[in-house]
Write a protein that holds these residues in place. Structure first.
Motif, PDB file in Angstrom:
ATOM      1  N   GLY A  28    -116.678  65.002 -45.089  1.00 45.68           N
ATOM      2  CA  GLY A  28    -117.660  66.087 -45.185  1.00 45.68           C
ATOM      3  C   GLY A  28    -118.867  65.524 -45.917  1.00 45.68           C
ATOM      4  N   GLY A  29    -119.975  65.432 -45.202  1.00 47.83           N
ATOM      5  CA  GLY A  29    -121.178  64.818 -45.805  1.00 47.83           C
ATOM      6  C   GLY A  29    -122.220  65.852 -46.165  1.00 47.83           C
ATOM      7  N   GLY A  30    -121.780  67.117 -46.371  1.00 51.47           N
ATOM      8  CA  GLY A  30    -122.723  68.191 -46.710  1.00 51.47           C
ATOM      9  C   GLY A  30    -123.091  68.149 -48.182  1.00 51.47           C
ATOM     10  N   LEU A  31    -123.393  69.339 -48.690  1.00 48.12           N
ATOM     11  CA  LEU A  31    -123.832  69.490 -50.072  1.00 48.12           C
ATOM     12  C   LEU A  31    -122.890  68.794 -51.062  1.00 48.12           C
ATOM     13  N   MET A  32    -121.605  69.111 -50.977  1.00 46.55           N
ATOM     14  CA  MET A  32    -120.656  68.595 -51.957  1.00 46.55           C
ATOM     15  C   MET A  32    -120.246  67.157 -51.668  1.00 46.55           C
ATOM     16  N   LEU A  49    -118.115  57.550 -46.326  1.00 45.63           N
ATOM     17  CA  LEU A  49    -118.480  58.962 -46.187  1.00 45.63           C
ATOM     18  C   LEU A  49    -118.379  59.332 -44.710  1.00 45.63           C
ATOM     19  N   VAL A  50    -117.616  60.407 -44.447  1.00 41.01           N
ATOM     20  CA  VAL A  50    -117.338  60.792 -43.063  1.00 41.01           C
ATOM     21  C   VAL A  50    -117.891  62.185 -42.778  1.00 41.01           C
ATOM     22  N   ASP A  51    -118.515  62.331 -41.623  1.00 43.07           N
ATOM     23  CA  ASP A  51    -118.862  63.671 -41.150  1.00 43.07           C
ATOM     24  C   ASP A  51    -118.796  63.653 -39.635  1.00 43.07           C
ATOM     25  N   VAL A  52    -118.510  64.827 -39.063  1.00 38.79           N
ATOM     26  CA  VAL A  52    -118.494  64.898 -37.594  1.00 38.79           C
ATOM     27  C   VAL A  52    -119.901  64.713 -37.030  1.00 38.79           C
ATOM     28  N   SER A  53    -120.903  64.981 -37.846  1.00 40.64           N
ATOM     29  CA  SER A  53    -122.281  64.928 -37.358  1.00 40.64           C
ATOM     30  C   SER A  53    -123.031  63.710 -37.898  1.00 40.64           C
ATOM     31  N   PRO A  54    -123.502  62.817 -36.988  1.00 40.71           N
ATOM     32  CA  PRO A  54    -124.302  61.673 -37.433  1.00 40.71           C
ATOM     33  C   PRO A  54    -125.591  62.127 -38.134  1.00 40.71           C
ATOM     34  N   ASP A  55    -126.135  63.273 -37.715  1.00 42.24           N
ATOM     35  CA  ASP A  55    -127.363  63.781 -38.363  1.00 42.24           C
ATOM     36  C   ASP A  55    -127.098  64.127 -39.826  1.00 42.24           C
ATOM     37  N   VAL A  56    -125.941  64.747 -40.078  1.00 43.64           N
ATOM     38  CA  VAL A  56    -125.583  65.091 -41.461  1.00 43.64           C
ATOM     39  C   VAL A  56    -125.455  63.809 -42.285  1.00 43.64           C
ATOM     40  N   LEU A  57    -124.859  62.779 -41.691  1.00 37.16           N
ATOM     41  CA  LEU A  57    -124.669  61.516 -42.429  1.00 37.16           C
ATOM     42  C   LEU A  57    -126.022  60.887 -42.768  1.00 37.16           C
ATOM     43  N   LYS A  59    -128.831  62.491 -43.146  1.00 36.40           N
ATOM     44  CA  LYS A  59    -129.444  63.340 -44.177  1.00 36.40           C
ATOM     45  C   LYS A  59    -128.805  63.065 -45.545  1.00 36.40           C
ATOM     46  N   ALA A  60    -127.473  62.873 -45.520  1.00 34.16           N
ATOM     47  CA  ALA A  60    -126.748  62.618 -46.778  1.00 34.16           C
ATOM     48  C   ALA A  60    -127.231  61.302 -47.398  1.00 34.16           C
ATOM     49  N   GLN A  61    -127.375  60.264 -46.567  1.00 31.87           N
ATOM     50  CA  GLN A  61    -127.813  58.970 -47.104  1.00 31.87           C
ATOM     51  C   GLN A  61    -129.201  59.104 -47.741  1.00 31.87           C
ATOM     52  N   LYS A  62    -130.046  59.900 -47.078  1.00 32.49           N
ATOM     53  CA  LYS A  62    -131.403  60.087 -47.600  1.00 32.49           C
ATOM     54  C   LYS A  62    -131.368  60.815 -48.952  1.00 32.49           C
ATOM     55  N   SER A  63    -130.580  61.880 -49.020  1.00 29.32           N
ATOM     56  CA  SER A  63    -130.570  62.640 -50.282  1.00 29.32           C
ATOM     57  C   SER A  63    -129.870  61.855 -51.394  1.00 29.32           C
ATOM     58  N   ILE A  64    -128.846  61.069 -51.036  1.00 34.51           N
ATOM     59  CA  ILE A  64    -128.186  60.241 -52.066  1.00 34.51           C
ATOM     60  C   ILE A  64    -129.188  59.214 -52.600  1.00 34.51           C
ATOM     61  N   GLY A  65    -129.953  58.599 -51.708  1.00 37.73           N
ATOM     62  CA  GLY A  65    -130.967  57.626 -52.126  1.00 37.73           C
ATOM     63  C   GLY A  65    -131.968  58.257 -53.094  1.00 37.73           C
ATOM     64  N   ALA A 113    -114.112  67.448 -48.307  1.00 36.76           N
ATOM     65  CA  ALA A 113    -115.131  68.456 -48.658  1.00 36.76           C
ATOM     66  C   ALA A 113    -115.751  68.991 -47.369  1.00 36.76           C
ATOM     67  N   ILE A 114    -114.889  69.490 -46.479  1.00 36.67           N
ATOM     68  CA  ILE A 114    -115.387  70.073 -45.223  1.00 36.67           C
ATOM     69  C   ILE A 114    -115.397  71.589 -45.357  1.00 36.67           C
TER      70      ILE A 114
END
Ligand SMILES: CCCCCCC[C@H](O)CC(=O)SCCNC(=O)CCNC(=O)[C@H](O)C(C)(C)COP(=O)([O-])OP(=O)([O-])OC[C@H]1O[C@@H](n2cnc3c(N)ncnc32)[C@H](O)[C@@H]1OP(=O)([O-])[O-]
Ligand SMILES: NC(=O)c1ccc[n+]([C@@H]2O[C@H](COP(=O)([O-])OP(=O)(O)OC[C@H]3O[C@@H](n4cnc5c(N)ncnc54)[C@H](O)[C@@H]3O)[C@@H](O)[C@H]2O)c1
Length: 310
Positions: A28-32, A49-57, A59-65, A113-114
């Motif tokens: 789950g690559g969302g908020l949590m 980090l795993v998510d069903v959605s490549p777009d979420v992943l 976005k997650a990499q960007k926000s983690i950065g 965290a899904i």
């Protein structure tokens, strides 16, 4: 008092604490999930980090950065080059995948965290239980579901527990470590050590609805909504009251908008179904109305307050 001091020291957080867990998979690559991946990588863990959605992943990499950049600015304020190295190294420790089964194969610990849905969690944990090595610990970051019920579909019930983080994960210092009925002492100790290693202060709780924080927070937020619904005070005044009168960083209605009114409703409905006689968990018509209108809080641009859409 003396005893509390000892306990507080024993469980005080330190990113330098050693953990036998080195490889963590976060599903789950969302908020949590993105926050859990960040704090793990910051602490030197190898993270998938795993998510069903490549777009979420993405976005997650960007926000983690961006969030690592915030940390670097503070920690390395006079040494910008070291700060850049810190960010690059932490980001380099996070790989992303869309396949949970592949990701489980190299994990010492899996933190799920899904979506907060029992059927979806069951389907995932069945797959993880089959794919993960013998020693792997499986854990859920659920806000409101029973750890025992989630664990009912896995064979490794002794290596299953709850790891409940708080939003925003990089900032909130608490981790609730939840023992299921069959969680072994070794699993519990490993989860506690890992929590400390990723910089959190850990507390222990049995598998009881809402654990500690949400068991107190959900009725508090719900009472604030009921107070507002009755017209006893304005939203602004309820929030000011709790910030200035009780020292909370956010008022209850601001916090409800922050976590999401759909999440508030989901938790309340689930508990009401399970405990129909508990008045604190009774449905709230105003909350139902706002959610039906798509007013979900910060994420939708409106809840008890209006927000600029990001
Ligand atoms: C029915 C009820 C339903 C309950 C639902 C349950 C949900 C769940 O299970 C439990 C929860 O999580 S319950 C929810 C539990 N959560 C709560 O209760 C939260 C309560 N709220 C708070 O604690 C504060 O308002 C915040 C920390 C959110 C913002 O702080 P502020 O002072 O108002 O604003 P600021 O000055 O902007 O930020 C301060 C510092 O934080 C940093 N930063 C901020 N956001 C960040 C992010 N996303 N990432 C990284 N960093 C972030 C920022 O850089 C700054 O650092 P600096 O070192 O000072 O430069
Ligand atoms: N939001 C909070 O404040 C908060 C705080 C503590 C705990 N939690 C809990 O953490 C969990 C996640 O909450 P969130 O707010 O991060 O949700 P979110 O909606 O931001 O993220 C969930 C992510 O999981 C992904 N997903 C769904 N099914 C999947 C699957 N089978 N495999 C892989 N990825 C999948 C979705 O694409 C989504 O990106 C929930 O159980 C929630 O109760 C939430």
């Amino acid at each position: 008092m003396m005893q509390f001091g000892v306990i507080a020291r024993k469980f005080s957080s330190s990113a330098s604490v050693q953990s036998a867990i080195k490889n963590v998979t976060v599903i789950g690559g969302g908020l949590m999930g993105s926050g859990i991946a960040q704090v793990s990588a910051q602490a030197g863990q190898n993270v998938t980090l795993v998510d069903v959605s490549p777009d979420v992943l993405a976005k997650a990499q960007k926000s983690i950065g961006a969030n690592l950049g915030r940390v670097a600015k503070k920690v390395y304020k006079d040494k910008p080059q070291e700060g850049e190295k810190f960010v690059a190294e932490a980001l380099g420790r996070i790989k992303t995948l869309t396949d949970p089964v592949a990701a489980a194969k190299s994990a010492d610990l899996v933190v799920e965290a899904i979506v907060e849905n029992m059927d979806v969690k069951h389907k995932l944990f069945k797959q993880l239980d089959e794919a993960a090595p013998e020693h792997t610990i499986l854990a859920s970051n659920t806000s409101s579901l029973s750890i025992n019920e989630i664990a009912s579909v896995v064979k490794r019930k002794d290596r299953f527990g709850g790891l409940h983080f708080f939003n925003p994960v990089p900032v909130m210092r608490l981790l609730e470590v939840v023992k299921g009925a069959e969680t072994s002492e070794a699993t519990y100790n490993a989860m506690m050590a890992w929590g400390k290693a990723v910089g959190k202060t850990c507390i222990t709780c049995k598998d009881t609805p809402g654990f500690v924080v949400n068991r107190l927070l959900v009725p508090y937020i719900c009472e604030a909504i009921r107070l507002y619904e009755r017209g006893d005070a304005s939203a602004r005044d309820i929030d000011i009251a709790m910030k200035l009168g009780a020292g909370y960083p956010m008022g209850p209605l601001e916090l409800a908008d922050y976590v999401g009114l759909d999440t508030n409703k989901f938790i309340l409905d689930g508990w009401h179904k399970k405990y129909p006689d508990q008045p604190l968990f009774k449905p709230i018509p105003l909350l139902n109305k706002l959610v039906a209108e798509g007013k979900l809080g910060v994420k939708s641009g409106e809840g008890f307050y209006k927000y600029e859409k990001k």
